[in-house]
Design a protein around this motif. Structure first.
Motif, mmCIF file in Angstrom:
data_model
loop_
_atom_site.group_PDB
_atom_site.id
_atom_site.type_symbol
_atom_site.label_atom_id
_atom_site.label_comp_id
_atom_site.label_asym_id
_atom_site.label_seq_id
_atom_site.Cartn_x
_atom_site.Cartn_y
_atom_site.Cartn_z
ATOM 1 N N LEU A 27 -52.445 -104.434 -38.252
ATOM 2 C CA LEU A 27 -51.742 -103.504 -37.370
ATOM 3 C C LEU A 27 -52.639 -103.082 -36.213
ATOM 4 N N ALA A 28 -53.883 -102.735 -36.533
ATOM 5 C CA ALA A 28 -54.812 -102.275 -35.512
ATOM 6 C C ALA A 28 -55.120 -103.359 -34.489
ATOM 7 N N SER A 29 -55.160 -104.609 -34.943
ATOM 8 C CA SER A 29 -55.515 -105.722 -34.050
ATOM 9 C C SER A 29 -54.470 -105.941 -32.949
ATOM 10 N N LYS A 30 -53.270 -105.411 -33.138
ATOM 11 C CA LYS A 30 -52.192 -105.586 -32.155
ATOM 12 C C LYS A 30 -52.116 -104.424 -31.166
ATOM 13 N N MET A 31 -53.013 -103.446 -31.323
ATOM 14 C CA MET A 31 -53.014 -102.269 -30.453
ATOM 15 C C MET A 31 -54.249 -102.256 -29.562
ATOM 16 N N ASP A 32 -54.123 -101.575 -28.430
ATOM 17 C CA ASP A 32 -55.251 -101.416 -27.515
ATOM 18 C C ASP A 32 -56.032 -100.159 -27.865
ATOM 19 N N ASN A 33 -57.330 -100.179 -27.530
ATOM 20 C CA ASN A 33 -58.181 -98.992 -27.612
ATOM 21 C C ASN A 33 -58.257 -98.421 -29.036
ATOM 22 N N VAL A 34 -58.270 -99.291 -30.037
ATOM 23 C CA VAL A 34 -58.359 -98.846 -31.427
ATOM 24 C C VAL A 34 -59.815 -98.852 -31.882
ATOM 25 N N ILE A 35 -60.216 -97.794 -32.551
ATOM 26 C CA ILE A 35 -61.514 -97.765 -33.232
ATOM 27 C C ILE A 35 -61.233 -98.027 -34.704
ATOM 28 N N SER A 36 -61.738 -99.117 -35.213
ATOM 29 C CA SER A 36 -61.453 -99.484 -36.599
ATOM 30 C C SER A 36 -62.555 -99.005 -37.536
ATOM 31 N N LEU A 37 -62.156 -98.150 -38.470
ATOM 32 C CA LEU A 37 -63.032 -97.741 -39.568
ATOM 33 C C LEU A 37 -62.477 -98.347 -40.861
ATOM 34 N N GLY A 38 -61.829 -99.502 -40.697
ATOM 35 C CA GLY A 38 -61.086 -100.077 -41.804
ATOM 36 C C GLY A 38 -61.815 -101.122 -42.610
ATOM 37 N N VAL A 39 -62.104 -102.253 -42.012
ATOM 38 C CA VAL A 39 -62.664 -103.369 -42.770
ATOM 39 C C VAL A 39 -64.142 -103.135 -43.064
ATOM 40 N N GLY A 40 -64.555 -103.397 -44.300
ATOM 41 C CA GLY A 40 -65.933 -103.191 -44.726
ATOM 42 C C GLY A 40 -66.833 -104.339 -44.314
ATOM 43 N N GLU A 41 -67.231 -104.331 -43.064
ATOM 44 C CA GLU A 41 -68.037 -105.432 -42.537
ATOM 45 C C GLU A 41 -69.105 -104.884 -41.607
ATOM 46 N N PRO A 42 -70.372 -105.272 -41.796
ATOM 47 C CA PRO A 42 -71.435 -104.784 -40.911
ATOM 48 C C PRO A 42 -71.142 -105.088 -39.450
ATOM 49 N N ASP A 43 -71.497 -104.157 -38.580
ATOM 50 C CA ASP A 43 -71.327 -104.411 -37.146
ATOM 51 C C ASP A 43 -72.540 -105.134 -36.570
ATOM 52 N N PHE A 44 -73.555 -105.360 -37.403
ATOM 53 C CA PHE A 44 -74.740 -106.097 -36.972
ATOM 54 C C PHE A 44 -74.464 -107.599 -37.001
ATOM 55 N N VAL A 45 -75.144 -108.312 -36.136
ATOM 56 C CA VAL A 45 -75.110 -109.780 -36.175
ATOM 57 C C VAL A 45 -76.141 -110.245 -37.193
ATOM 58 N N THR A 46 -75.843 -111.336 -37.882
ATOM 59 C CA THR A 46 -76.799 -111.920 -38.814
ATOM 60 C C THR A 46 -78.158 -112.072 -38.139
ATOM 61 N N PRO A 47 -79.259 -111.700 -38.817
ATOM 62 C CA PRO A 47 -80.591 -111.854 -38.210
ATOM 63 C C PRO A 47 -80.804 -113.254 -37.632
ATOM 64 N N TRP A 48 -81.440 -113.311 -36.465
ATOM 65 C CA TRP A 48 -81.548 -114.577 -35.754
ATOM 66 C C TRP A 48 -82.331 -115.628 -36.551
ATOM 67 N N ASN A 49 -83.338 -115.214 -37.297
ATOM 68 C CA ASN A 49 -84.111 -116.208 -38.048
ATOM 69 C C ASN A 49 -83.245 -116.898 -39.099
#
Length: 391
Positions: A27-49
């Motif tokens: 539902l959130a993915s179809k809306m603009d300007n949404v702040i998602s506190l929904g899916v349990g996923e780190p906002d960090f990128v996998t370490p480069w090494n």
């Protein structure tokens, strides 16, 4: 065009409900300007090494299948990691299995141990896949409710009261998704006593073990006499920000790993080779990245808990993972009504608590695995939303 294929679908699949977490994410993915506190996923990128090690494995031509159980080199490194970090020793060749995420490890663990009609005690609120996975394996989930009265920490006496002559195993997740509650040594020892007395197995989901903020982590397998009764489930998704890599593992007694490997080899063959080389690098050289991410999560946790309590949503301080589980009972809304209204009115996505079991009704799960800037804005929007809704 009319689809007439539905009657071919197995009855027990018809009965399964789609994931409530994904519903709000979609539902959130179809809306603009949404702040998602929904899916349990780190906002960090996998370490480069880790990324670089995976690329390098491809450059070296390591593109074939690995052994069904996974790269022996990875299992050896994992064995050392578990012994150093959790003080529990596993034979790399016979007691470890590399899987496609912790989710697959949980799935094949239940398929390996459950006979039709066996009961598995599930501590709720719980991750959405647990009960369906037990049912798909032919078992019956028996719910035991962890309450806010005890900071969502299950009591051994509650588990004991739920045991019947059909009980095969207990499923615990600590730190917990969705509440963030973390069981301490005393609580684990009490559960271990019940397990020993009633001759049970424990499936221990420890995927958030490296994200415990105020005390050291204790693996259930490290409790005296519990290693032989524990299927330890974990993976690389949360601590190393490797969710999309889909790599997990199971550690258990030899006979159980052998049974799980049978299922794994017929349904999956092996986990992705390049992901396994990435995980090998993560174990060897990425602990500093884990600590950095953990420190950031701790700061976010403290901010969000304080903000929620100040706006009138009672929220306990979670010990680990990256979720808070505030009560929304004062609004008079159901958790579904609250989540939908918050999304529609203020463009903040949270997950209604009832999707984690009936005991989650009256709460919502908010993930703080997003930036402080986003969290600050989300808390401000929630405060505006609640202005005329707290009774």
């Amino acid at each position: 065009m009319i689809d007439h294929s539905a009657h071919f679908i197995a009855d027990h699949i018809h009965e399964l409900k789609p994931s409530g977490i994904r519903r709000f994410f979609d539902l959130a993915s179809k809306m603009d300007n949404v702040i998602s506190l929904g899916v349990g996923e780190p906002d960090f990128v996998t370490p480069w090494n880790v990324i670089e090690a995976s690329f390098h494995s491809l450059e070296l031509g390591y593109t074939a299948y690995t052994a069904n159980a996974g790269l022996l080199e990875l299992r050896q490194e994992l064995s050392s990691f578990l012994e150093t970090s959790y003080q529990v020793s596993y034979d790399a060749e016979k007691q470890l299995l590399i899987t496609v995420g912790a989710s697959q490890a949980i799935d094949i663990a239940f398929r390996a141990i459950i006979n039709p009609g066996d009961e598995v005690i599930v501590v709720e609120p719980s991750f959405v896949s647990y009960a369906p996975t037990i049912k798909l394996a032919g078992g019956e989930p028996v719910v035991v409710e962890a309450t806010e009265e005890f900071a969502f920490k299950i009591q051994a006496s509650q588990i004991e009261q739920a045991i019947t002559n059909k009980t095969k195993a207990i499923l615990i997740c600590s730190p917990n998704n969705p509440t963030g509650a973390a069981l301490g040594l005393d609580e684990l020892n009490q559960i271990a006593r019940v397990v020993e007395e009633h001759d049970l197995l424990v499936v221990s989901d420890e995927i958030y073990a490296d994200l415990l903020y105020d005390e050291s982590f204790t693996s259930f397998a490290s409790i005296e006499n519990m290693k032989k009764r524990t299927i330890l489930i974990s993976g690389f998704s949360k601590a190393f920000a490797m969710t999309g890599w889909r790599l997990g593992y199971a550690a258990a007694p030899e006979a159980i790993i052998a049974a799980m490997t049978k299922i794994h080899q017929y349904t999956i063959m092996c986990a992705p080779t390049m992901a396994q080389y990435g995980a090998l690098e993560a174990l060897r050289n990425s602990q500093s990245s884990v600590i950095e991410m953990k420190n950031s999560y701790r700061q976010r946790r403290n901010y969000v808990v304080k903000a929620l309590n100040e706006m009138g949503l009672p929220c306990h301080m979670p010990g680990g993972a990256f979720y808070v589980f505030p009560s929304i009972k004062e609004t008079g809304m159901t958790s579904e009504e609250f989540a939908e209204a918050l999304l529609n009115e203020q463009r903040v996505a949270v997950v209604p608590g009832h999707v984690f079991g009936e005991s989650g009704e009256g709460y919502v799960r908010c993930s703080y695995a997003t930036s402080m800037k986003q969290l600050t804005e989300a808390m401000q929007r929630m405060k505006i939303f609640l202005k005329d809704k707290i009774k």
